[in-house]
Design an enzyme around this catalytic site. Structure first.
Site, short mmCIF file in Angstrom:
data_model
loop_
_atom_site.label_atom_id
_atom_site.label_comp_id
_atom_site.label_asym_id
_atom_site.label_seq_id
_atom_site.Cartn_x
_atom_site.Cartn_y
_atom_site.Cartn_z
CG LEU A 109 105.75 -106.31 41.54
CD1 LEU A 109 106.72 -107.63 41.34
CD2 LEU A 109 106.57 -105.16 42.27
N GLY A 127 94.24 -97.49 22.19
CA GLY A 127 94.05 -96.35 22.77
C GLY A 127 92.94 -96.19 23.38
CB THR A 160 96.38 -102.38 13.44
OG1 THR A 160 96.88 -101.17 14.21
CG2 THR A 160 95.32 -101.49 12.43
CD GLU A 163 96.43 -90.22 24.09
OE1 GLU A 163 96.61 -89.02 24.10
OE2 GLU A 163 95.55 -90.76 23.36
CG ASP A 205 103.29 -108.59 38.83
OD1 ASP A 205 102.69 -107.53 38.40
OD2 ASP A 205 104.30 -108.92 38.08
#
EC number: 2.7.1.-
Length: 299
Positions: free
Chosen positions: A215, A67, A92, A268, A213
């Protein structure tokens, strides 16, 4: 020597991490001007990135979990500044860092300061960016946690069902996904949209993803009614879940779900019934190992 200067934005909970302190001191002893700032509450990462750029820093270090890395990456990409990022994984799961081959020990991670930065992509949805992956499904309790019982049943794919505390809570709903040359609709249990390859502490949901890439890798777990009722038995009988996925690689994909979709965006939460995910090619310059498995799309 002015180029040997960096600022570490460190999650506040890591302030007493002795390994981090030793790694910082070692860098300073090697001639680096390395400053440290701590986050304390929501919004700090963005503010500290802005302050660092205003002070002329061109190398930032993101120290924390997935996060924290996402927050700093997003702030730096939005700033559109000539600065690059080093990842110091201290969480973690550390999913993006692991897939990218970033060392998990602080001293080795900071060695990447000496490696040239490469432009990588970010994903974007609803005005928010993600560095690693968006996972989603249907359910009122979707969080970043996954039931241990569910992990035993589903293995690596359990992370798609984030927050569902019992297998009986799995529910399918109608969804439609559309992108360039791609259209899929039907009952689905869950999906993953990856800039990186893995989520949930090492589970490869998008095994072929590259971060440069341009994508996004899409992994859909369909849920025909007959499959929903027997999925547990199928998997318990040795059927690997990987061959149940529908996969695509797209610059953008729009998802419509009448019941609303619960998304986990690098930790999130996000919810909506119509969501458009877009790749942001080359949005961020990151110091990754030269042989990183996530690099290669732009070569």
């Amino acid at each position: 020597m002015s180029e040997r200067k960096a600022l570490l934005i460190l999650h506040g909970k890591q302030a007493l991490n002795e390994e981090v302190r030793a790694a910082v001191e070692a860098r300073r002893a090697a001639g680096w001007d390395l400053q440290v700032r701590l986050t304390w509450e929501a919004g700090d990462a963005q503010r500290l990135v802005q302050e660092a750029l205003a002070a002329g820093h061109t190398r930032l270090i993101a120290g924390g979990g997935d996060g924290t890395l996402r927050d700093i990456a997003e702030a730096l990409a939005n700033a559109d500044a000539p600065a690059s990022l080093v990842l110091l994984p201290l969480g973690t799961a550390n999913d993006f860092a692991r897939a990218a081959g970033v060392p998990l020990t602080p001293a080795a991670a900071l060695d990447l300061l000496d490696v040239p930065a490469r432009a990588i992509d970010l994903g974007e949805v609803g005005g928010q960016m993600f560095l690693n992956m968006a996972t989603g499904g249907f359910g009122s309790q979707v969080t970043a946690n996954t039931s241990e019982d569910l992990k035993k049943v589903l293995g690596g794919a359990a992370y798609l069902f984030t927050g569902l505390s019992r297998f009986a809570e799995l529910s399918a709903a109608y969804g439609e996904l559309q992108g360039p040359g791609f259209h899929w609709h039907g009952e689905l249990l869950a999906l993953g949209i990856g800039n990186g390859r893995q989520a949930g502490g090492g589970h490869e949901l998008c095994p072929g993803a590259l971060a440069d890439d341009g994508l996004l890798d899409i992994s859909i777990l369909p849920a025909p009614q007959e499959l929903v009722g027997t999925l547990k038995n199928l998997l318990a009988g040795g059927l690997g879940i990987d061959n149940l996925f529908v996969r695509a690689r797209l610059p953008w994909v729009e998802i419509k779900a009448s019941r609303g979709l619960d998304i986990n965006l690098d930790g999130e939460p996000l919810q909506g019934d119509t969501l458009r995910f877009t790749a942001r090619p080359g949005a961020l310059r990151v110091h990754l190992p030269e042989d990183s498995p996530l690099l290669g799309g732009a070569r």
